[in-house]
Design a protein around this motif. Structure first.
Motif, PDB file in Angstrom:
ATOM      1  N   GLU A   4       6.764  -3.709  -1.892  1.00  0.00           N
ATOM      2  CA  GLU A   4       6.267  -2.938  -0.521  1.00  0.00           C
ATOM      3  C   GLU A   4       5.098  -3.704   0.164  1.00  0.00           C
ATOM      4  N   LYS A   5       5.013  -3.736   1.215  1.00  0.00           N
ATOM      5  CA  LYS A   5       3.923  -4.449   2.317  1.00  0.00           C
ATOM      6  C   LYS A   5       2.778  -3.741   2.380  1.00  0.00           C
ATOM      7  N   ASP A  46      -1.273  -3.698   3.676  1.00  0.00           N
ATOM      8  CA  ASP A  46      -2.247  -4.242   4.527  1.00  0.00           C
ATOM      9  C   ASP A  46      -3.547  -3.594   4.085  1.00  0.00           C
ATOM     10  N   LEU A  57      -3.049 -10.940  -0.441  1.00  0.00           N
ATOM     11  CA  LEU A  57      -2.182  -9.993   0.688  1.00  0.00           C
ATOM     12  C   LEU A  57      -3.256 -10.320   2.051  1.00  0.00           C
TER      13      LEU A  57
END
Length: 738
Positions: free
Chosen positions: A484-485, A487, A511
């Motif tokens: 999963e991305k 931010d 990340l």
């Protein structure tokens, strides 16, 4: 071997032809006093050296002197003169007398000549029983002259000999030895004043170990022992402690244990081989390191897998308490045990043949983390049961899958270990949470192991924790490991100082976070994270804020303001570490884009089993069996112990396999209780790799790893692994000395 009969003190004795009278008597339980004899030390015709060293001082040989104690005197019918039992071989029909007035007189003369140069006031004292260690002396002897002040007092053979011969009341003029304690050896002390010149240490070092670091000279009517070069290390000493083990007095002593209470049996073994004792599984580390030195990697893996089925997994993520306990620390740095284990696991081809079920019993394992995987492995492979693993997540692997970054534990490693289970015949069902144990029994299972781990985040309970910009480290790692991305923004604060905190910090860097700061309430010294991970994180640009605790989080636009307070360290708390105490008036704040908390985990309990919880919200089990209140239900791993290491969970899984197998009518299948290192060859090799410095783990350069999840630790080459294994002190060899 031919066996003959002889008579010793009117008693018929059987003995192997060719052994000495002394050996035959000892085997028959008949005591003959001796200082130069030891069952693990061969007799040899030693010649004095031209010179030896004591503490850097050179001492030259001046005369030829018999290096025998002349205490093992006996009479043999038909031979007239008294003979030495250590030099006289047994013969069929021989009649031996070990005690009479003439023998006693000559023994006293021999012992007196030895005690002239040795503290003797206690040996001739009439106090019975003898004084306890460090007891008050009724004769007001100088402290250095008292036997009770000697590190070898509890096991001193000289005391037994003096008591046997009868030295009470004899006044022996003392000729003190002009020498001081020699402590240049990092592991042992040598006190020449306590040496009786028996030459056991010299013969053992030369004939048994094959080293020859020690020698002797004759001077002023006595045998003087020392090193061949100015120091032990220059003499080629391998720090094997063999000389300490065979010394009959306290002349040679282990620095670490010389003043400790004498231990026996299992406790002594753990003292002698601390790496094994520190390992939760008590793997025979010296044995597999020795196998690696011989390039017998199959043997090494077999030794490891007797107790640890997942060598590759542990070779990557074990916290290696064995290395902290390794006695090589006292010389330079510990042996890289974890790295060698990984090398072995990666070198030996993967083979796991199917294990046919020989039992009609079915076991359900709930949770596929290290504890559950281990129990499933042994219950199938050694118990022969039908084993099914139920995993709530979409993939098996537990915390190693969800909570350890791929740059530390590649997924291929974990998949290989899981494939080992599947090839054995263990069924693994994913996406299958278990809420009812009773349903498992209804479906035909005979026993259930709850190994559901600790995946729930613990919170500090401070204002603002509900802010969406604050997340748990386990949640972050789970998202990243599942692809999963995430931010995180530019600035990230990590709350905590354990391995999970550092994993989260290093993941944050990868990340894209430009500034990552670990906030820890104690100092760097108390930080529980592995030293390697701390160093690697620093290389990757992670910042640290010590002696700091967050007290409030506040949303400030898109930023999070972290209010903190400084701490000072006070007396240790229950963890044994200094307790942090807030310093009044030291509050301060800083802003970040994201806060990640890593202060611990808890277990989410199935509703049906809430009655089996302890005050900490963990499964309550019987300590010896790991069984819960419900018959046939067992628990292991972090759900019982709280968050611990992978190896600790594996050890608990192996223990659970034992108790479940016994519950199902079988026997113990993994021997975790017996501390029994393998008997290895006693001879050492003179290899320049022994004194080499620790092999550093090859790492991917820091500048090449900040923006990817490629594995950081690249592993040892064969040459490096073999050289590193040769640094082992082989402490377990001490246990092979009688």
């Amino acid at each position: 071997m031919k066996v003959i009969e002889l008579t010793i003190n009117d008693r018929k004795v059987s003995a192997e032809a060719g052994i000495s009278i002394l050996e035959a008597a000892r085997q028959a339980g008949i005591y003959i006093p001796s200082l130069c004899y030891h069952p693990s030390v061969p007799s040899s015709n030693l010649m004095p050296d031209k010179f030896i060293y004591q503490g850097g001082k050179r001492i030259h040989n001046e005369q030829a002197l018999d290096a025998n104690c002349n205490l093992c005197l006996v009479q043999v019918n038909g031979r007239g003169a008294i003979v030495k039992a250590c030099e006289t071989p047994v013969e069929a029909g021989m009649v031996v007398t070990t005690e009479n007035d003439e023998i006693k007189k000559k023994r006293k003369e021999s012992l007196t000549s030895i005690l002239v140069h040795h503290p003797n006031i206690c040996l001739t004292c009439d106090r019975d029983p003898r004084c306890p260690p460090f007891g008050v002396c009724s004769r007001s002897a100088n402290v250095p002259d008292r036997c009770v002040a000697c590190p070898g007092y509890a096991t001193c053979e000289l005391i037994r000999i003096a008591d046997h011969i009868g030295m009470v009341g004899i006044t022996i003029p003392r000729e003190p030895v002009d020498a001081s304690l020699i402590d240049d050896n990092p592991f042992l002390d040598f006190d020449p004043k306590l040496c009786v010149g028996c030459t056991r240490c010299i013969r053992f070092c030369k004939e048994v170990r094959g080293i020859g670091a020690l020698g002797y000279v004759s001077k002023a009517g006595r045998i003087i022992t020392g090193t061949k070069a100015p120091s032990f290390q220059e003499s080629g000493c391998h720090f094997c402690f063999g000389c300490v083990e065979v010394c009959p007095t306290g002349a040679l002593s282990d620095k670490k244990t010389k003043w400790n209470e004498k231990k026996e049996g299992e406790e002594r073994k753990k003292d002698v081989v601390p790496c094994m004792a520190a390992c939760p599984l008590q793997i025979d580390i010296p044995a597999y390191l020795y196998a690696v030195t011989k390039k017998n990697y199959d043997d090494a893996l077999e030794i490891i897998q007797e107790k640890l089925p997942f060598a590759s997994l542990c070779g990557h993520v074990c916290t290696h308490p064995c290395e902290s306990a390794c006695r090589r620390n006292e010389l330079d740095q510990p042996v890289a045990i974890k790295a060698i284990k990984r090398f072995v696991a990666e070198t030996v081809p993967f083979v796991e043949t199917p294990s046919k079920a020989v039992s009609d019993k079915k076991v359900a394992v709930v949770g596929s983390g290290p504890a559950g995987m281990t129990a499933a492995y042994f219950l199938r492979k050694k118990g022969g049961h039908q084993v099914t693993v139920f995993e709530a997540f979409s993939e098996a692997g537990g915390m190693p899958l969800t909570g350890i970054p791929r740059f530390r534990l590649p997924k291929t490693v974990l998949n290989l270990e899981l494939e080992r289970l599947r090839r054995l015949g263990v069924e693994i069902i994913t996406n299958q949470p278990v809420e009812s144990v009773s349903d498992l029994f209804k479906s035909g299972f005979n026993a259930v192991l709850m190994s559901i781990g600790a995946h729930e985040e613990i919170v500090l309970g401070i204002p603002g924790e509900e802010n969406p910009g604050i997340m748990g480290a386990i949640g972050l790692l789970r998202k990243v490991n599942s692809g999963e991305k995430v931010d995180l923004g530019d600035r990230v604060a990590i709350i905590g100082g354990g391995n999970v905190a550092f994993d989260a910090a290093r993941v944050s860097k990868r990340l894209g976070a430009k500034e990552v700061t670990i906030v820890y309430r104690r100092s760097e010294k108390e930080m529980p994270a592995d030293a390697e991970e701390v160093k690697q994180a620093a290389d990757e640009g992670i910042n640290y804020m010590y002696l700091t605790s967050p007290i409030r989080y506040e949303l400030n636009g898109k930023k999070i303001r972290v209010e903190c307070i400084r701490n000072k360290l006070k007396r240790p708390d229950a963890s044994g570490r200094p307790r942090p105490k807030p310093v009044k008036g030291s509050e301060f704040s800083f802003e970040v884009d994201r806060v990640i908390t890593a202060i611990g985990q808890s277990t989410r309990m199935p509703q049906e089993l809430h009655t089996d919880m302890d005050v900490n919200g963990r499964f309550k089990v019987e300590e010896n069996t790991l069984m819960m209140n419900t018959d046939g239900v067992f628990a292991a791993g972090d759900a019982v112990s709280g968050p611990k290491t992978v190896t600790t969970a594996i050890a608990m899984g192996a223990k659970a396999a034992n108790t479940i197998n016994i519950y199902l009518g079988g026997q113990m299948i993994v021997d975790l209780a017996t501390f029994n290192p393998e008997n290895l060859p006693q001879q050492l090799e003179q290899d320049d790799k022994f004194l080499a410095k620790r092999m550093p783990m090859p790492l991917r350069p820091a500048e090449n790893r900040k923006n990817n999840f490629e594995q950081v630790e690249l592993g040892l080459t064969e040459e490096m692994a073999v050289a590193e294994a040769k640094r082992c002190l082989r402490c377990s060899l001490r246990l092979g000395i009688e």
